[in-house]
Design a protein around this motif. Structure first.
Motif, PDB file in Angstrom:
ATOM      1  N   GLN A 186       0.830  -1.208   0.000  1.00  0.00           N
ATOM      2  CA  GLN A 186       0.000   0.000   0.000  1.00  0.00           C
ATOM      3  C   GLN A 186       0.866   1.260   0.000  1.00  0.00           C
ATOM      4  N   GLN A 187       1.947   1.240   0.766  1.00  0.00           N
ATOM      5  CA  GLN A 187       2.871   2.384   0.769  1.00  0.00           C
ATOM      6  C   GLN A 187       3.431   2.618  -0.635  1.00  0.00           C
ATOM      7  N   ALA A 190       0.777   4.185  -2.842  1.00  0.00           N
ATOM      8  CA  ALA A 190       0.571   5.597  -2.497  1.00  0.00           C
ATOM      9  C   ALA A 190       1.682   6.462  -3.080  1.00  0.00           C
ATOM     10  N   ASP A 193       1.215   6.718  -6.836  1.00  0.00           N
ATOM     11  CA  ASP A 193       0.114   7.617  -7.177  1.00  0.00           C
ATOM     12  C   ASP A 193       0.483   9.083  -6.956  1.00  0.00           C
ATOM     13  N   GLU A 194       1.322   9.324  -5.948  1.00  0.00           N
ATOM     14  CA  GLU A 194       1.656  10.696  -5.567  1.00  0.00           C
ATOM     15  C   GLU A 194       2.733  11.311  -6.444  1.00  0.00           C
ATOM     16  N   THR A 205       3.937  -2.219  -9.097  1.00  0.00           N
ATOM     17  CA  THR A 205       3.319  -1.937  -7.808  1.00  0.00           C
ATOM     18  C   THR A 205       1.935  -2.563  -7.728  1.00  0.00           C
TER      19      THR A 205
END
Length: 418
Positions: A186-187, A190, A193-194, A205
């Protein structure tokens, strides 16, 4: 034994300098698997040898000759080249025909590296993690990958941070540490996505996260991410679109949508030629055989065809892990075909090296062994074992696998109460 320093009148020009001599002596001893006491025997004290290895005492010509004889090397084996920078060590390791041989040099160079040389340290840790993973030394790989993640965070580059977390999540998954794998995956998502990371990193991923979500039983999330992955890779060439189809098929089987899964699986199989990537071609067919044996009803004939198809490739390029996976699938296939003796023989053949398998495949192997016990009428033993196995899967948060074991228990013939 008192500290010994033979031949005090040595010729200085013939003796290597410290501490380089000590590092080379320690490396040669450790390469041969010798303790300090085993190396010196009664000829020297271990305290003296320890001082030599630490660089606190200079060697004499007589001691060098003695140690060379005990190590089975010429005396000039202690001649040490000038120290190499970490970048040079990494370059040699990355290009070596046998990268595994570079592990001691990589570790030593990392220990001595300048803190400012973060890029080379990251590359060295990446190589070490790859080597440990290839050797199936998963615990060692995990420790290196934690360092890699921390260093990537210090560097601050999004691509390095995402890649390190992907590898760490996969390592956690192979060890059966599913909640940890999910948190790290999940990290990674994120971060992807960021920040603007390459499409391949974003796809990798998603691949990692989907595999973990499926084992956690988070099938709606896995299905949504699998659809995202297929959209992301639809126009790409190479192996990623194939892996996306394979992953989507896996999720649909877990959801019970076997017809759609089989269609996606066939698309993946037909899209990849063995000349494109023989190892992935091999892995895909092993996965296809496994998925066919999980369908309802089981696609036994297709599973058998896939294993026959891949058998020569396993012999040609298969790693020890590929060989173990092939043998496990052969045992599962034999069980489904009613060839219990062949299934038991294959299962027994796996026993000495079953630790090479991932946590999930080890559980599947023990599930098979207890299914064979059930067929032999040993219900009490098998059911007790299966309940313990289901507990292990549940404690590892592998909900999908635990559910499969409980189904086996529910369908099993139970002995009547006495």
């Amino acid at each position: 034994m008192p500290d010994q320093r033979p031949d005090q009148g040595r010729a200085e020009s013939a003796v290597p300098d410290q501490p380089a001599f000590g590092r080379q002596l320690r490396a040669l001893r450790q390469q041969r698997g010798l303790s300090q006491a085993e190396l010196v025997g009664t000829a020297l004290s271990t305290a003296y040898l320890s001082r030599l290895e630490s660089g606190q005492r200079p060697p004499t010509a007589k001691v060098i000759k003695l140690l060379a004889e005990r190590l089975g090397v010429p005396a000039d084996a202690f001649a040490v080249a000038p120290p190499q920078g970490l970048g040079e060590v990494v370059a040699k390791a990355a290009s070596a025909p046998r990268p595994d041989d570079a592990v001691p040099a990589l570790r030593q160079a990392l220990a001595e590296a300048n803190a400012a040389d973060a890029g080379s340290r990251w590359h060295a840790l990446w190589l070490l993690a790859e080597i440990h993973t290839r050797r199936l030394e998963r615990t060692e790989a995990l420790a290196v990958l934690h360092r890699l993640v921390a260093l990537g965070d210090d560097i601050g580059d999004p691509e390095l941070r995402v890649r390190a977390r992907n590898r760490l999540a996969l390592c956690h998954r192979s060890l059966g540490e599913i909640p940890a794998a999910y948190a790290v995956a999940q990290q990674a998502l994120a971060l992807a996505d960021e920040h603007p990371v390459p499409a391949d990193d974003a796809a990798r991923t998603l691949l990692t996260l989907i595999s973990v979500e499926a084992e956690l039983g988070r099938l709606p999330d896995a299905r949504a991410h699998a659809d995202d992955l297929r959209a992301l890779t639809a126009d790409r060439t190479g192996t990623l679109p194939v892996e996306a189809l394979w992953t989507a098929a896996t999720v649909r089987i877990r959801q019970g949508d076997d017809a759609a899964a089989l269609e996606l699986l066939h698309q993946a199989l037909h899209r990849l030629d063995s000349h494109d990537d023989l190892v992935l071609w091999l892995r895909l067919r092993l996965a296809a055989a496994s998925l066919c044996l999980q369908m309802t009803p089981r696609q036994v004939e297709e599973a058998a065809a896939r294993l026959d198809e891949v058998r020569p490739a396993v012999a040609l390029v298969g790693t020890p892990l590929h060989n173990q996976e092939f043998l496990l699938l052969s045992a599962q296939l034999a069980y489904q075909q009613g060839r219990d003796e062949a299934a038991e023989a294959a299962s027994a053949g796996l026993e000495p090296t079953e630790h090479l398998l991932t946590f999930r495949d080890r559980v599947r192997l023990h599930l098979l062994r207890n299914q064979l016990l059930l067929r032999r009428g040993e219900s009490a033993t098998a059911l007790a074992n299966l309940r313990d196995l289901a507990r292990q899967a549940h404690e590892a948060a592998n909900i999908d696998l635990a559910a499969e074991i409980w189904r086996t228990i529910a369908e099993a013939p139970h002995q009547p109460a006495s």
